[in-house]
Design an enzyme around this catalytic site. Structure first.
Site, short mmCIF file in Angstrom:
data_model
loop_
_atom_site.label_atom_id
_atom_site.label_comp_id
_atom_site.label_asym_id
_atom_site.label_seq_id
_atom_site.Cartn_x
_atom_site.Cartn_y
_atom_site.Cartn_z
N CYS A 9 0.12 -4.18 7.09
CA CYS A 9 0.10 -2.76 6.72
C CYS A 9 -0.55 -1.99 7.87
CB CYS A 9 -0.57 -2.52 5.37
SG CYS A 9 -2.36 -2.67 5.35
N ARG A 15 -3.35 -2.33 1.33
CA ARG A 15 -2.13 -2.98 0.86
C ARG A 15 -2.00 -4.43 1.31
NH1 ARG A 15 1.50 1.80 3.09
NH2 ARG A 15 -0.17 1.62 4.62
#
Length: 174
Positions: A9, A15
């Site tokens: 990410c 994430r």
């Protein structure tokens, strides 16, 4: 050797560490799951709100330190999962040869739901061959600095994608 999965990410604090933790804990031994960021604040721990989403799901929060994505990390991975198409493009800028093994997490989840390949490499190759048939909505919103609700929505989408991916990977490894 265990299949190596790299999750990517932006900063490697929201994430990708959530995907890494969910996927790694779901797959268990026999798979090596790591993560990196395209613009990582190297050494920074997982975002507290992202860690909270893992705890709420009964998962262990990893001892995490953000690390920068490198060409070497991409080259040594059997599968690269990204949070967005833009991250996928950045991975491919580093190593264009990774095209057939690099997907957004949501994209791969949609491509492997009913897959029945004989190995991880075959599963990845099959998904690459069917990429144009995959889902359209394949980007995970960046929750950094946003509300608890946004973090929860992103974690829920990740959880569903990880369930599909882990199930497919476990089918081909058993």
């Amino acid at each position: 050797m265990s299949p190596r999965i790299l999750v990517v990410c932006t900063a490697n604090v929201c994430r990708s560490p959530v995907i890494e933790a969910m996927l790694g804990q779901r797959l268990g031994p026999g798979f090596e799951v790591t993560s990196a960021g395209v613009r990582a604040p190297v050494g920074r721990p997982i975002d507290p709100d992202s860690a909270d989403q893992l705890r709420r799901r009964g998962l262990d929060v990893p001892q995490h330190a953000a690390r920068q994505l490198t060409r070497e990390l991409v080259a040594e991975s059997d599968l690269v999962l990204t949070a967005t198409r833009a991250h996928r493009a950045e991975v491919l800028d580093l190593d264009p040869r990774a095209l057939r093994r690099t997907f957004t997490a949501l994209e791969l989840a949609g491509l492997v739901e009913d897959a029945e390949s004989g190995s991880v490499a075959e599963l990845v190759a099959d998904a690459a061959a069917r990429r144009s048939q995959g889902p359209v909505d394949v980007d995970l919103v960046d929750p950094i600095g946003r509300s608890e609700q946004v973090h929860a929505e992103v974690a829920t989408r990740i959880e569903a994608a990880v369930a599909s991916i882990a199930s497919a990977l476990q089918r081909v490894r058993s």
